[in-house]
Design an enzyme around this catalytic site. Structure first.
Site, PDB file in Angstrom:
ATOM      1  NE  ARG A  44      -0.992   9.341 -10.522  1.00  0.00           N
ATOM      2  CZ  ARG A  44      -1.777   8.060 -10.595  1.00  0.00           C
ATOM      3  NH1 ARG A  44      -2.211   7.969 -11.622  1.00  0.00           N
ATOM      4  NH2 ARG A  44      -1.386   7.177  -9.721  1.00  0.00           N
TER       5      ARG A  44
ATOM      6  CE  LYS B 287     -12.237  -8.627  -3.993  1.00  0.00           C
ATOM      7  NZ  LYS B 287     -12.060  -9.042  -5.499  1.00  0.00           N
TER       8      LYS B 287
ATOM      9  N   GLY C 150      -3.041   5.520  -4.339  1.00  0.00           N
ATOM     10  CA  GLY C 150      -4.361   4.965  -4.441  1.00  0.00           C
ATOM     11  C   GLY C 150      -5.372   5.822  -3.383  1.00  0.00           C
TER      12      GLY C 150
ATOM     13  N   GLY D  58      -0.644   1.028  -7.210  1.00  0.00           N
ATOM     14  CA  GLY D  58      -0.145  -0.479  -7.698  1.00  0.00           C
ATOM     15  C   GLY D  58       1.280  -0.298  -7.449  1.00  0.00           C
TER      16      GLY D  58
END
Ligand code: AMP
Length: 394
Positions: free
Chosen positions: A37, A198, A351, A374
């Site tokens: 980053r 999920k 992620g 996200g």
């Protein structure tokens, strides 16, 4: 992109406040374990140095919850940034206090400083207007280059834009170009791989991608909610019983849209959720009680590989197994290898998927690896990102 970037306004000699995403992983001794980053922020910072700006950088790191905590200090980032830039980056001991203000007032053209973690003030995540105003005092222009936090309306990502002309840096421009072009103008066949734990985390993205892709390849923990919807037993696999109807609806929608939606045809099971457990591979109809699906199996790898070979655009979000454990990383690593060899646009959502591709040493072989988990997910869902919406239109 229809938003102004640092190329679109005159920045020569100006004081500039830049929001970066320096939320980098560190070990217990505050050594940075992955500097991607920081490296991703360099093009914007170097451009501002060339423009002889007085550069005040800000970022969050972790979740210090509104108070100073040494382990969340950005000081190690300033050191790494100094190394990467080949020039000193001054580190303030506070965020909007006397030290930061004095350093900022004394900046010379081309000098760079970093203020402390903006989340040392709870007003940051509350998007408090007064706190945003204090941050805005550091610049004549606001540059947002923090793609990883662009989905949050915080004081340093959105609030400051109410007080300063706001433009994007090169990283946000690049992220939007790759993610945006792939969604709006994909070369076909356009295939998306969706994994992760999920279904509930991915409903929005499945729903939105069903409007755009030719094929969806499902993997990871969410497969088992779909399995249950089809009447298979799932043993101890992660499964959201309250999302079974939704899984059925999504499969029906895929059919109606003529999108080929594939589920794993076999799985690698573990006796326990652990890095060293007994394993076995079974077809999807045969998951016994007491076992847990933790990776896609070899037949699925083969099936997905054949599908992916046809692709001209691939977007991947979510690992297809528990890639943190070597024992269950084979599916994710194999698909990463396939993507790395395709003659296609290959885009990796941030992620865990980005971390897995990086760990496999294949990040450089992808067209684009997003720096925002996200944020890229919300972008793929078709949501508006506040840290980008607030920038000036072209
Ligand atoms: P996400 O954060 O949604 O991208 O999902 C990544 C996470 O999903 C990783 O932490 C994986 O360990 C987890 N995951 C992938 N496959 C499975 C599985 N079969 N069972 C449980 N967790 C999984």
């Amino acid at each position: 992109m229809n938003k102004k970037t640092i190329r679109d306004i005159d920045l020569k000699g100006k004081r500039v406040l830049v929001r970066c995403d320096f939320n980098v992983p560190m070990d217990e001794n505050q050594n940075i374990t992955d500097n991607r980053r920081i490296v991703a922020a360099l093009p914007t910072i170097k451009y501002l140095i060339e423009q002889e700006c007085k550069i005040v950088l800000c970022s969050h790191l972790g979740r210090p919850k509104g108070e100073f905590k040494k382990e969340f200090s950005l000081a190690p980032v300033a050191a790494e940034l100094s190394k990467q830039l080949g020039q000193e980056v001054l580190m303030a001991t506070d965020v909007i206090g006397e030290n930061a203000k004095t350093l900022a007032e004394n900046l010379k053209p081309g000098q760079v400083m970093l203020i402390e973690n903006v989340r040392f003030h709870k007003e940051e995540t509350e998007n408090d207007p007064e706190f945003a105003k204090q941050l805005a005092n550091f610049g004549e222009v606001f540059v947002n280059d923090a793609f990883g936090t662009a989905h949050r309306a915080h004081a340093s990502t959105e609030g400051v834009s109410h007080y300063l002309p706001a433009v994007s840096g090169f990283l946000i421009e690049k992220e939007l170009k790759f993610l945006g072009d792939a969604l709006e103008n994909p070369e076909r066949p356009f295939i998306s791989i969706l994994g992760g734990s999920k279904v509930s985390d991915k409903i929005g993205v499945i729903d939105s991608l069903l409007e755009k892709v030719d094929e969806l390849l499902i993997g990871g923990g969410m497969s088992y909610t779909f399995y249950k919807a089809l009447g298979y037993s799932v043993g101890n696999s992660i499964c959201e019983d309250d999302k079974i109807d939704l899984a059925k609806e999504l499969m029906e929608k895929a059919k109606a849209k003529n999108v080929k939606m594939l589920l794993p045809i076999d799985n690698k099971l573990g006796k326990e959720f652990s890095a060293n457990t007994e394993t076995m591979v079974v077809d999807r109809e045969s998951i016994p009680d007491g076992w847990e699906g933790l990776d896609i199996g070899p037949k699925t790898i083969e099936l997905y590989t054949e599908e992916l070979k046809k692709a001209k655009t691939v977007i991947w979000n979510g690992t297809v197994g528990v890639a943190e454990f070597d024992l269950f990383a084979e599916g994710t690593n194999s698909l990463a290898k396939v993507l790395s060899e395709l003659d296609a646009t290959t885009i990796i959502g941030g992620g865990d998927t980005a971390a897995a591709v990086q760990k496999a040493g294949l990040a450089d072989k992808m067209t684009h690896v997003s720096t925002g988990g996200g944020a890229s997910l919300e972008f793929l869902e078709g949501k508006k990102l506040p840290g980008i919406e607030c920038l000036m239109d072209k």
